[in-house]
Design a protein around this motif. Structure first.
Motif: not given
Length: 184
Positions: A32-47
């Protein structure tokens, strides 16, 4: 240096889903969302939706996808770190209260994600968060995913776990595989 933070614009792109698929080694589902991203912009956590498209209730709204973080947390779990944390919840009233507040926050976020996904209530998991909250620690991955999604100060044991893996991964540096963005 900028640190990874909860994503203020949680829109999900096809590129995000491709990266998550590479991170997990399987297609992403019900994001549903990308809940957190790396400093480079890649996803770290999805909702993830609280009810999967196949009808299964899914209590783990914040799903940790980054394999470097996941591996570091898995090592802590293999060492049994959850047991000492669970003991501390029963011994430290302030920690127990903070952890209960994290549980309530998690439930509120699940409701929000469910509404955004058009899912509504999921009675099978009503009142149940994830990771063992609020009375024990069952899964550090969930707690770390929640901490990364919510930001520091919301989940004390997720924040603590991030500190314990800081030698392997930290919010202020990228550990992403460049191939995630270019591979099919």
């Amino acid at each position: 240096m900028t640190e990874a933070q909860p994503n203020p614009a949680p829109a999900v792109t096809q590129q995000d889903l491709t990266v998550v698929g590479h991170q997990l080694g399987r297609p992403a589902r019900d994001v549903v969302e990308i809940a957190a991203r790396c400093v480079c912009g890649n996803p770290l956590v999805v909702a993830t939706a609280p009810r999967l498209s196949n009808g299964t209730p899914f209590p783990t709204v914040f799903y940790l996808t980054h394999p470097v973080i996941t591996s570091a947390v898995s090592r802590l779990e293999a060492e049994g770190s959850m047991y000492g944390m669970s003991d501390r919840i029963t011994e430290d009233a302030q920690l127990a209260e903070q952890y209960r507040a994290a549980h309530e926050h998690y439930l509120g976020e699940r409701r929000r994600i469910g509404e955004k996904a058009g899912i509504g209530e999921v009675p099978e998991i009503e009142g149940i968060s994830a990771g063992g909250m609020p009375t024990r620690v069952k899964c550090l991955h969930v707690l770390v995913g929640h901490s990364l999604a919510a930001g520091p100060g919301v989940n004390p044991l997720g924040d603590e776990t991030l500190g314990l893996i800081a030698d392997t991964w930290s919010t202020d540096r990228c550990a992403c595989d460049p191939e995630w963005r270019t591979a099919d």
